[in-house]
Write a protein that holds these residues in place. Structure first.
Motif, short mmCIF file in Angstrom:
data_model
loop_
_atom_site.label_atom_id
_atom_site.label_comp_id
_atom_site.label_asym_id
_atom_site.label_seq_id
_atom_site.Cartn_x
_atom_site.Cartn_y
_atom_site.Cartn_z
N ASN A 1 0.83 -1.22 0.00
CA ASN A 1 0.00 0.00 0.00
C ASN A 1 0.86 1.26 0.00
O ASN A 1 0.77 2.08 0.90
N TYR A 2 1.66 1.40 -1.03
CA TYR A 2 2.53 2.57 -1.16
C TYR A 2 1.88 3.63 -2.05
O TYR A 2 0.88 3.37 -2.72
N LEU A 3 2.49 4.81 -2.05
CA LEU A 3 1.92 5.94 -2.78
C LEU A 3 2.70 6.25 -4.06
O LEU A 3 2.14 6.57 -5.08
N LEU A 4 4.00 6.17 -4.00
CA LEU A 4 4.82 6.73 -5.06
C LEU A 4 5.18 5.74 -6.16
O LEU A 4 5.32 4.53 -5.93
N GLU A 5 5.36 6.31 -7.32
CA GLU A 5 5.66 5.59 -8.54
C GLU A 5 6.86 4.64 -8.39
O GLU A 5 6.82 3.49 -8.84
N GLY A 6 7.92 5.10 -7.71
CA GLY A 6 9.11 4.26 -7.57
C GLY A 6 8.88 3.06 -6.66
O GLY A 6 9.63 2.10 -6.70
N ASN A 7 7.84 3.13 -5.82
CA ASN A 7 7.61 2.08 -4.84
C ASN A 7 6.48 1.11 -5.18
O ASN A 7 6.64 -0.10 -5.05
N ILE A 8 5.32 1.64 -5.61
CA ILE A 8 4.15 0.75 -5.75
C ILE A 8 4.43 -0.47 -6.62
O ILE A 8 4.21 -1.59 -6.19
N PRO A 9 4.93 -0.29 -7.85
CA PRO A 9 5.08 -1.50 -8.70
C PRO A 9 6.08 -2.49 -8.09
O PRO A 9 5.90 -3.70 -8.21
#
Ligand code: FAD
Ligand code: ZN
Lengths: 417, 90
Positions: A82-90
């Motif tokens: 349940n992350y927010l940022l582009e670098g993390n979610i995928p």
């Protein structure tokens, strides 16, 4: 030996005398294609995926203690994406997908339990922030549901909804999140890597990194002598600055201690993983019945695997303010683990400016959930010399280039990420 | 970590009165190079052992202090006012 219902029956009939150790204990060879420093979850999963997915099997994992002695065996076992940022979610979603198939893949019961992770909101602003986060997740194809107070009260009647300062207004639920038995993850990956021919060498501490005239890494000095390698991969969570220093590198990392706690076993009471949004308290109940919980780090830099009493008190206060009934449970054990706190709260999986030296670091207190993806992506990087697409943002030079991945928006202050 | 810190201005006080800012680095000159600023803002030696850290006495004199301590044994060697060190190095 593959584990199966058949193997259990067969062993039972022979008095359980024929079980073999889950991995060998070899002496180190003089040279390997790849040496991985650190036999935590990330080092072991890297070895496993290198051997299984990328065809490199001449590998050693060097661990200064025993397998499972580091953070992989000290965390509060929460997995989520349940992350927010582009670098993390995928990246974290890739990890969650790997968790979902992991036990079949490495033939080991890791007790992956998708019981749901609930993040609670205590103000209108926080509810809006969670709505935004949930939307970001859904746009990446990740499950997220925003629940109101009524829905929460039906699911978790024991929470303190009407706290004077921090009433509970809403919750962001990721149903696919949950917990995993952490030791089994270390053991399962160790056994899986060993079955593919990887040498797991315990009680082998790396003291120096050797380089040739061109600066390329050629091997490491250990308490078991010199061991040569073509590629050296560091996965020494908590001690990354120490191992990187052996190659003359300074990292955007500070080491801090985080504590965890477990209560006496009680009847099933808490069905989900619950995260307190007004503090930083999180709790779940293990299958044995113990309540497993933790909160903030101790704020001062520390390489000691033990924490401060003030933090213990703070954690208990947060817990009781969220779940008043907790005050009746006795705490059985507490412990600490030392972690790399990075300057933006996000990890690093990257090559380094030094040839043949690869870095996996900066996991802060959220690296357990990343174990499968971290190993997979690090293996990809080591084998192909290029980043896996889901880890392409986790670069070492992002600070210099101004591409921080700061989920919490806190700036370069490692002790508050 | 030691539970008591001896502030040079306020005396021996519980550690919870202080908030911790991080490594006691000196700020580069405003015209210093980008590399120097990058190193100052982001890179940390992060030694295992003896270590100097900025502590802010938020619940006391509100001065920034430098606590010289060991981050493995938790021994505290000295606590001095940060300005005293800053002036010395000028
Ligand atoms: C109390 C606590 C709670 C946490 N809770 C969660 C959670 O709920 N969810 C989550 O996602 N994450 C959590 N984390 C974070 C997570 O545990 C870590 O980010 C993750 O385990 C780090 O990767 P690892 O498993 O490879 O680390 P480790 O298991 O620490 O592995 C690193 C290994 O490197 C070895 N090593 C170091 N130096 C050398 C050397 N010179 N030579 C040889 N070996 C060396 C160490 O002995 C160690 O075994 C928590 C951490 C702590 C401490
Ligand atoms: Zn003071």
């Amino acid at each position: 030996m593959r584990y199966s219902a058949y193997s259990i029956i067969k062993q039972a009939l022979s008095g359980n005398r024929l079980w073999k150790p889950a991995w060998r204990e070899p002496e180190p060879k003089s040279h390997y294609d790849v040496i991985i420093v650190g036999g935590g979850g990330h080092g072991l999963s890297t070895a496993y995926y290198l051997a299984k997915e990328f065809g490199i099997t001449n590998i050693a994992v060097l661990e200064k203690g025993y397998i499972g002695s580091g953070n992989v065996g000290r965390n509060t076992t929460i997995i989520r994406s349940n992350y927010l940022l582009e670098g993390n979610i995928p990246f974290y979603e890739f990890s969650l997908k790997l968790w979902e198939g992991l036990e079949q893949d490495f033939n080991y019961n890791a007790m992956v339990s998708q019981r749901g992770v609930m993040m609670l909101a205590h103000s209108d602003g926080q509810r809006d922030a969670y709505a935004r986060r949930g939307n970001a997740m859904r746009m990446h194809g990740v499950d997220a549901e925003l629940l109101d107070r009524k829905q929460l009260q039906a699911l978790m009647p024991y929470l303190n909804y009407d706290h004077a300062r921090f009433p509970i207004l809403a919750g962001l639920l990721q149903k696919r999140g949950g917990t995993v038995r952490h030791d089994a993850v270390a053991w399962g990956y160790a056994r899986g890597a060993d079955m593919h021919g990887v040498d797991i060498i315990q009680h082998c501490e790396v003291n120096a990194i050797r380089r040739d005239e061109q600066g390329r890494v050629t091997g490491v000095d250990t308490n078991k002598g010199f061991i040569g390698c073509n590629k050296l991969a560091l996965a020494t969570a908590g001690h990354s600055s120490e191992t990187a220093r052996m190659a003359g590198l300074e990292l955007p990392i500070e080491t801090h201690v985080l504590q965890a706690f477990v209560s006496e076993g009680i009847k099933p009471a808490i069905d989900h993983v619950i995260v307190y949004g007004a503090g930083h308290f999180y709790i779940s109940q293990s299958d044995k019945g113990g309540l497993v919980f933790g909160a903030d780090i101790d704020y001062y830099s520390s390489y000691a695997q033990r924490g401060n009493l003030a933090t213990v008190e703070h954690t208990m206060e947060e817990g009781v303010s969220l779940i008043p009934g907790l005050s009746r449970a006795k705490v059985l054990r507490s412990w600490g683990g030392v972690m790399d706190m990075s300057m933006d709260g996000s990890p690093i999986i990257d090559r380094t400016p030094i040839d043949n030296l690869y870095l996996n670091a900066g996991w802060c207190y959220g690296g357990f959930k990343a174990t499968p993806a971290s190993g997979f992506c690090f293996a990809h990087l080591i084998a192909k010399n290029e980043s896996h697409h889901v880890s392409r943002f986790l670069r070492l030079d992002r600070f210099e280039r101004g591409h921080m991945i700061d989920e919490a928006g806190k700036g370069p202050q490692p002790n508050i990420h | 970590m030691a539970s008591l810190i001896t502030c040079p201005h306020c005396g021996t006080r519980p550690k919870e009165e202080f908030s911790i800012r991080g490594t006691a680095l000196s700020r580069p000159h405003p015209t210093a190079s980008e590399e120097d600023w990058h190193a100052y803002v982001y890179l940390r030696e992060n030694p295992k052992g003896r270590y100097q850290e900025y502590w802010h006495h938020a619940g006391g004199c509100r001065r920034f202090l430098i606590v010289d301590r060991d981050n493995v044994t938790h021994d505290v060697f000295s606590v001095v006012d940060a300005a005293a060190i800053g002036r010395l190095s000028e």
